[in-house]
Scaffold this active site. Sequence first.
Site, short mmCIF file in Angstrom:
data_model
loop_
_atom_site.label_atom_id
_atom_site.label_comp_id
_atom_site.label_asym_id
_atom_site.label_seq_id
_atom_site.Cartn_x
_atom_site.Cartn_y
_atom_site.Cartn_z
N CYS A 115 -4.45 32.50 -34.49
CA CYS A 115 -4.21 31.11 -34.06
C CYS A 115 -5.24 30.14 -34.64
O CYS A 115 -4.99 28.94 -34.70
CB CYS A 115 -4.20 31.01 -32.54
SG CYS A 115 -2.86 31.96 -31.80
N HIS A 252 -5.32 23.27 -30.88
CA HIS A 252 -4.35 24.36 -30.98
C HIS A 252 -3.45 24.32 -29.76
O HIS A 252 -3.91 24.17 -28.63
CB HIS A 252 -5.09 25.69 -31.06
CG HIS A 252 -4.19 26.88 -30.93
ND1 HIS A 252 -3.04 27.01 -31.68
CD2 HIS A 252 -4.27 27.98 -30.16
CE1 HIS A 252 -2.45 28.14 -31.35
NE2 HIS A 252 -3.17 28.76 -30.43
N ASN A 282 3.51 28.18 -28.62
CA ASN A 282 2.35 28.53 -29.45
C ASN A 282 2.85 29.08 -30.78
O ASN A 282 3.40 30.18 -30.84
CB ASN A 282 1.50 29.56 -28.71
CG ASN A 282 0.23 29.94 -29.47
OD1 ASN A 282 0.08 29.61 -30.64
ND2 ASN A 282 -0.67 30.62 -28.79
N1 ACO Z 1 7.58 34.82 -15.71
C1 ACO Z 1 7.38 35.04 -14.41
N2 ACO Z 1 6.29 35.68 -13.94
C2 ACO Z 1 5.37 36.08 -14.85
C3 ACO Z 1 5.53 35.88 -16.22
C4 ACO Z 1 6.69 35.22 -16.65
N3 ACO Z 1 6.93 34.96 -17.94
N4 ACO Z 1 4.46 36.38 -16.86
C5 ACO Z 1 3.65 36.89 -15.92
N5 ACO Z 1 4.20 36.72 -14.69
C6 ACO Z 1 3.67 37.12 -13.40
C7 ACO Z 1 2.65 38.23 -13.50
O1 ACO Z 1 3.27 39.48 -13.55
C8 ACO Z 1 1.86 38.04 -12.21
O2 ACO Z 1 2.59 38.60 -11.17
P1 ACO Z 1 1.82 39.34 -9.96
O3 ACO Z 1 0.97 38.27 -9.32
O4 ACO Z 1 2.95 39.82 -9.12
O5 ACO Z 1 1.01 40.42 -10.60
C9 ACO Z 1 1.88 36.52 -12.03
O6 ACO Z 1 2.96 36.03 -12.85
C10 ACO Z 1 0.59 35.86 -12.45
O7 ACO Z 1 0.21 36.35 -13.72
P2 ACO Z 1 -1.12 35.87 -14.45
O8 ACO Z 1 -1.22 36.55 -15.76
O9 ACO Z 1 -2.27 35.98 -13.52
O10 ACO Z 1 -0.77 34.32 -14.65
P3 ACO Z 1 -1.65 33.18 -15.24
O11 ACO Z 1 -1.70 32.04 -14.31
O12 ACO Z 1 -2.95 33.69 -15.78
O13 ACO Z 1 -0.77 32.69 -16.47
C11 ACO Z 1 -0.71 32.89 -18.86
C12 ACO Z 1 -0.48 33.59 -17.52
C13 ACO Z 1 0.27 31.74 -18.98
C14 ACO Z 1 -0.46 33.92 -19.96
C15 ACO Z 1 -2.15 32.37 -18.94
O14 ACO Z 1 -3.07 33.36 -18.57
C16 ACO Z 1 -2.50 31.88 -20.31
O15 ACO Z 1 -1.96 30.93 -20.80
N6 ACO Z 1 -3.48 32.50 -20.98
C17 ACO Z 1 -3.86 32.13 -22.31
C18 ACO Z 1 -3.09 32.95 -23.25
C19 ACO Z 1 -2.79 32.28 -24.53
O16 ACO Z 1 -2.60 31.10 -24.64
N7 ACO Z 1 -2.75 33.09 -25.57
C20 ACO Z 1 -2.35 32.62 -26.84
C21 ACO Z 1 -3.16 33.16 -27.93
S1 ACO Z 1 -4.84 32.72 -27.79
C22 ACO Z 1 -4.84 31.13 -27.87
O17 ACO Z 1 -4.02 30.60 -28.52
C23 ACO Z 1 -5.89 30.37 -27.21
#
Ligand code: ACO
Length: 325
Positions: A115, A252, A282
């Site tokens: 990224c 980004h 993304n």
């Molecule tokens: N739909 C519904 N529920 C979901 C989904 C989905 N697509 N994905 C995960 N869940 C559930 C999980 O299973 C979890 O359930 P549980 O509580 O029963 O275990 C719940 O939602 C919460 O999951 P978390 O992972 O804790 O959710 P969070 O608030 O952290 O959001 C996310 C997840 C959106 C991935 C976030 O952590 C994020 O954006 N992280 C950054 C990742 C990123 O941007 N990566 C890209 C590459 S690096 C970069 O570009 C910077």
Amino acid sequence: MGVIRSHVAGVGAYLPSRVVSNEDLAVRLDTSDAWIRERTGIRERRIAADGELTSDLALAAAQDALRAAQVRPASIDMIVLATATPDETFPATATTVQARLGMTRGFAFDVQAVCSGFVYALSVADNFIKAGQAKTCLVIGAETFSRILDWNDRTTAVLFGDGAGAVVLEAGTGQGSSADRGILSTHLFSDGRQHDLLYVDGGPSKTRTTGFLRMEGREVFRHAVVNLTEAIDTALQTNGVSADDIDWFVPHQANQRILDATARKAGVHPSRVVSTVAHHANTSAASVPLALATAVGDGRIKPGNLVLLEAMGGGFTWGSALIRW
Ligand code: ACO
């Protein structure tokens, strides 16, 4: 004293025509539009057609940028293409773009920083220009991340999209101050210890397969805000400017919550943040040039504006660039 500066001569973009909404994904995955929008700000993404390759996206964005810059392919000395989803393991996708642009001179290579790829590629091109080894450079970020997603994994499949963006850089001059036009600074960082938080579980040497993207989303989020703030602060301090001097912040486009938190920590007003994540999701290395092309195209970014770019990705890699447009 006069210094060499890389001027941005033109910006271009290309998006595949197929739009996939959150609702479309919810038909096949245990997810919902509300969950995706609330956690990420994403509403839809573009997905490349069968047979549409990273080089196809890159070529279209490059042609758009060359048109905007009024530069002919024959004038390009160097192509740097940032991608984590090349057409083939080798040769570099940049050389495919070179051939398809009809270029018979110069050189072309890929940069792999996921990224952060566009910021890395921009930094490489800027340094080639400053070293006097190239005068006109095409810098491209292009990805078909849909090809490395595990479409059964709702925690990653909803976050990414395909696309490409490009800029043409031309050697110019400046006085060595932050009032100069062009790239004022680039700063790159990496920390290879963080491999396991964001990686692809395949590759030619390890598995002889392409593999799928794996991520610890929560941990990536935490590191992203800290690392991006470091990259932004370094850019501002190096150039003796403050967050108030930034006309446009082009981060980004990973997640609206990361954009908001990073802008808040850096002290950039929300009205100065360019956000395209709702419509592009993304797109990895394509995300920053796609956002740039959007804000240049709609007239927000104007000549003389101070524009701050940043990105972070797998590795981890991260970085920033400060540009006087
Ligand atoms: N739909 C519904 N529920 C979901 C989904 C989905 N697509 N994905 C995960 N869940 C559930 C999980 O299973 C979890 O359930 P549980 O509580 O029963 O275990 C719940 O939602 C919460 O999951 P978390 O992972 O804790 O959710 P969070 O608030 O952290 O959001 C996310 C997840 C959106 C991935 C976030 O952590 C994020 O954006 N992280 C950054 C990742 C990123 O941007 N990566 C890209 C590459 S690096 C970069 O570009 C910077």
